[in-house]
Design an enzyme around this catalytic site. Structure first.
Site, mmCIF file in Angstrom:
data_model
loop_
_atom_site.group_PDB
_atom_site.id
_atom_site.type_symbol
_atom_site.label_atom_id
_atom_site.label_comp_id
_atom_site.label_asym_id
_atom_site.label_seq_id
_atom_site.Cartn_x
_atom_site.Cartn_y
_atom_site.Cartn_z
ATOM 1 N N HIS A 1 2.432 8.715 42.517
ATOM 2 C CA HIS A 1 3.629 8.202 41.841
ATOM 3 C C HIS A 1 3.827 6.710 42.058
ATOM 4 O O HIS A 1 4.463 6.038 41.268
ATOM 5 C CB HIS A 1 4.857 9.039 42.206
ATOM 6 C CG HIS A 1 4.854 10.307 41.433
ATOM 7 N ND1 HIS A 1 4.469 11.501 41.975
ATOM 8 C CD2 HIS A 1 5.087 10.544 40.113
ATOM 9 C CE1 HIS A 1 4.492 12.431 41.030
ATOM 10 N NE2 HIS A 1 4.872 11.881 39.898
ATOM 11 N N ARG B 1 11.181 10.311 33.181
ATOM 12 C CA ARG B 1 11.170 11.072 34.433
ATOM 13 C C ARG B 1 12.555 10.935 35.060
ATOM 14 O O ARG B 1 12.812 10.002 35.833
ATOM 15 C CB ARG B 1 10.113 10.501 35.393
ATOM 16 C CG ARG B 1 8.664 10.776 35.000
ATOM 17 C CD ARG B 1 7.723 10.172 36.030
ATOM 18 N NE ARG B 1 6.359 10.645 35.940
ATOM 19 C CZ ARG B 1 5.372 10.001 35.305
ATOM 20 N NH1 ARG B 1 5.609 8.861 34.692
ATOM 21 N NH2 ARG B 1 4.156 10.497 35.287
ATOM 22 N N ARG C 1 12.547 14.569 30.461
ATOM 23 C CA ARG C 1 12.124 15.695 31.296
ATOM 24 C C ARG C 1 13.221 15.985 32.303
ATOM 25 O O ARG C 1 13.713 15.074 32.971
ATOM 26 C CB ARG C 1 10.831 15.345 32.024
ATOM 27 C CG ARG C 1 10.369 16.492 32.912
ATOM 28 C CD ARG C 1 9.038 16.214 33.525
ATOM 29 N NE ARG C 1 9.138 15.205 34.554
ATOM 30 C CZ ARG C 1 8.092 14.678 35.167
ATOM 31 N NH1 ARG C 1 6.871 15.048 34.830
ATOM 32 N NH2 ARG C 1 8.241 13.782 36.114
ATOM 33 N N ASN D 1 -1.796 14.661 34.999
ATOM 34 C CA ASN D 1 -1.878 14.349 36.432
ATOM 35 C C ASN D 1 -1.847 15.642 37.242
ATOM 36 O O ASN D 1 -2.705 15.897 38.079
ATOM 37 C CB ASN D 1 -0.712 13.457 36.875
ATOM 38 C CG ASN D 1 -0.575 12.230 36.004
ATOM 39 O OD1 ASN D 1 -1.546 11.784 35.414
ATOM 40 N ND2 ASN D 1 0.636 11.693 35.901
ATOM 41 N N ASP D 2 -0.835 16.451 36.985
ATOM 42 C CA ASP D 2 -0.752 17.720 37.708
ATOM 43 C C ASP D 2 -1.797 18.706 37.203
ATOM 44 O O ASP D 2 -2.324 19.507 37.979
ATOM 45 C CB ASP D 2 0.660 18.316 37.595
ATOM 46 C CG ASP D 2 1.583 17.705 38.640
ATOM 47 O OD1 ASP D 2 1.150 17.572 39.793
ATOM 48 O OD2 ASP D 2 2.724 17.339 38.289
ATOM 49 N N CYS E 1 1.362 13.073 28.294
ATOM 50 C CA CYS E 1 2.186 12.064 28.959
ATOM 51 C C CYS E 1 1.695 11.772 30.375
ATOM 52 O O CYS E 1 2.321 11.044 31.112
ATOM 53 C CB CYS E 1 3.660 12.460 28.964
ATOM 54 S SG CYS E 1 3.983 13.962 29.886
HETATM 55 C C1 PEP Z 1 1.872 14.792 35.009
HETATM 56 O O1 PEP Z 1 1.838 15.617 35.929
HETATM 57 O O2 PEP Z 1 0.864 14.447 34.352
HETATM 58 C C2 PEP Z 1 3.140 14.142 34.645
HETATM 59 C C3 PEP Z 1 3.233 13.397 33.565
HETATM 60 O O3 PEP Z 1 4.203 14.312 35.466
HETATM 61 P P1 PEP Z 1 4.320 13.625 36.920
HETATM 62 O O4 PEP Z 1 3.217 12.599 37.017
HETATM 63 O O5 PEP Z 1 5.655 13.026 37.025
HETATM 64 O O6 PEP Z 1 4.099 14.778 37.831
HETATM 65 MG MG MG Z 2 3.647 16.495 36.668
#
Ligand code: PEP
Ligand code: MG
Length: 567
Positions: A194, A296, A332, A444-445, A492
């Protein structure tokens, strides 16, 4: 390109991972690591003098925090002031004196007093338990002061500089002064941590995973390129000039394309911004982009001690929506937990927070928190002309999507959506998306959970590489599911901001790309120089590869030379 050895802190070119585009040149400001008392510290001979010195060190810390609070934004200001009050607490000072009297050294006595108070705070729970991190930070600063060492954390500085750290916490990054921080370099950290995301959102060029970063002495001039990940320590004037030339050439080429995202043959691919609050929204709103693809909301409340009220939230959301009159804003709902803990949405310790009650799971455990947020979003949407859509983080099942969509619609918000960031939801996308109006891939997740690799763990960055063919397979499955359900699917996660990978995502079937504003121009140019059929060929080439490097190389080799020349 020659990279110097990991341990050499001397001049030369080094290679890290670029996570926030742009380049910077300036002196290094070092972020010192937390300070521990020395082992077997000598006993203080003059206890009274040692006690006075220890209390003076706490007072110094309090004054420093207060001075910084004067320059911080409203949220950070409250946190810094509250922390300064703890440093001034007489009971804490008395505890230090007691430990000195028991025959401990000054730094050890401070540490023991902090331990004692941390245990008390933890026992009190709630708000107090949340302050333990601040308490330990005070202890570390006071110890550094009595030992005559540099204070841990980001020091105050007045000359525009490049911050160099082992790593930075999201809260530390969020409170950096954009006008003074030219760039960020960390030894650890990952592409999708992050901190990297925040840096890109704040428009601060950043490089992570730079071996030997913390050995570069403070004040050393360095240059960094947040696109390529290249860092030059004590660059010669020629290197600085050539980096500047490359930057200018790139900027000129990128400035030539504008307007909505389109492939060369005219397929619309919406280009959207990822934002973390009203300030970002005001900056992004003035840019050439089609709206917000990810707000976010948890970023707004990272340092809030208490749950924001309906009125407070409505005001924040109104400010976020206002610059986007007539454009879409995808919000979100709170994605609290794991590395984004919120003091007011804490369900207690967990063994594996990234796999625990975070995101929508936390909203299900604390439904009144979600309800207030949805009411505030609906109220703010009514006050502005933005096309507001609301999506849930961390959705894993059809039932969760349905549960969320019902609540969003019940609040008069007609466009519920879900993040697709859990592999189960990606594989079942046709059913999950049937419950809502749209999906947004959180790559990302999705990479973290597909590869079973903690996104906070910089050492695993190879596994977390968004080009991993296994992750691309899961994205392809989600895109097929969205097609079957007849629902739009965007991206995203950070993948959307990589011009080559963005082409692959479009070839797989996504219809919008949301990223840090600073990355939009590169992606717009990539789209403009490729037809949809070309994107599909690039996607097939990536899927056929057996490694992330192979996928990236295959796509690079088959992309237009016009784009590749700028990468
Ligand atoms: C992700 O997980 O790709 C995402 C956009 O959310 P975050 O990075 O805030 O977990
Ligand atoms: Mg995420």
């Amino acid at each position: 390109m020659a990279a110097t050895s990991a341990s050499a802190p001397t001049a030369g070119v080094r290679q890290g991972v670029g996570v926030s585009p742009g380049s910077a040149y300036g002196p290094v400001v070092r972020v010192a690591a937390p300070v521990q008392p020395p082992q077997n510290e000598a006993v203080a001979e003059d206890t009274a003098a040692a006690s006075e010195a220890a209390i003076a060190s706490f007072m110094f810390v309090a004054e420093d925090l207060e001075a910084r609070s004067a320059q911080a934004d409203a949220t950070a200001r409250d946190v810094l002031k509250a922390t300064a009050m703890i440093a001034r607490d007489r009971a804490l000072h008395r505890a230090v004196t007691k430990h000195l009297g028991e025959g401990n050294g000054p730094a050890t006595s401070i540490n023991l007093a902090i331990d004692e108070f941390a245990a008390k705070f933890e026992a009190l729970g709630g708000y107090f338990a949340e302050r333990v991190t601040d308490l330990r930070d005070i202890g570390s600063r006071a110890i550094a002061r009595v030992l005559g060492l540099p204070a841990p954390g980001v020091p105050s500085f007045s000359v525009p500089s490049i911050i160099v750290a082992e790593d930075l916490a999201p809260a530390e990054t969020a409170t950096l002064d954009r006008s003074l921080v030219l760039g960020i370099v960390t030894r650890a950290g990952g592409r999708t941590s992050h901190t990297a995301i925040l840096a890109a959102q704040m428009g601060i060029p950043a490089v992570v995973q730079l071996a030997g970063a913390t050995e570069i002495p403070a004040g050393t001039p360095i240059s960094l390129d947040g696109d390529t990940g290249e860092v030059v320590v004590s660059p010669d004037p020629e290197a600085v000039a050539s980096q500047r030339l490359r930057r200018e050439r790139r900027a000129a080429a990128l400035a030539e394309v504008s307007g909505p995202g389109r492939t060369q043959d005219g397929h619309p691919i919406a280009l959207l911004a990822n934002i973390g609050g009203a300030e970002d929204a005001e900056l992004a709103g003035a840019e050439d982009l089609e709206g917000v693809g990810l707000f976010r909301t948890e970023f707004v409340f990272l340092s809030a001690a208490h749950a924001p009220t309906l009125e407070e939230q409505t005001e924040v959301y109104r400010r976020v929506f206002t610059p986007f009159d007539g454009r879409r804003v995808v919000v979100r709902t709170l994605d609290a937990g794991a590395d984004k803990p919120l003091a007011f949405a804490d369900l207690g310790e967990e063994e594996n927070p990234a796999l625990g009650r975070r995101g929508l799971r936390l909203s299900q455990a604390l439904p009144e928190l979600l309800e207030t947020q949805l009411q505030a979003l609906a109220a703010a949407a009514r006050l502005t002309g933005a096309d507001v859509r609301v999506m849930a983080p961390m959705v894993a099942t059809v039932a969760e999507a349905r549960w969320f969509a019902e609540r969003v619609r019940a609040n008069g918000l007609p466009k519920p959506g879900v993040m697709i960031e859990v592999p189960a939801a990606a594989l079942r996308a046709s059913q999950v998306l049937a419950e809502v109006e749209f999906g947004s891939l959180g790559t990302n997740d999705l990479a973290q959970y597909t590869m079973a690799a903690d996104r906070m763990e910089g050492e695993l960055s190879e596994l977390l590489d968004p080009w991993q063919p296994g992750v691309l397979d899961v994205i392809a499955a989600a895109a097929n599911g969205a097609k079957q359900a007849g629902k739009p699917l965007g991206v995203c996660g950070e993948s959307a901001g990589d011009p080559l990978l963005a082409l692959v995502l479009v070839g797989l079937g996504v219809s919008s790309l949301s990223m840090a504003t600073s990355k939009i121009r590169g992606v717009r140019l990539a789209l403009k120089t490729h037809t949809m059929e070309h994107c599909e060929r690039l996607a097939a080439a990536a899927l056929a590869a057996e490694s992330p490097a192979g996928a990236r190389e295959a796509v690079r080799a088959a992309a237009t030379p016009e784009l590749v020349a700028l990468l």
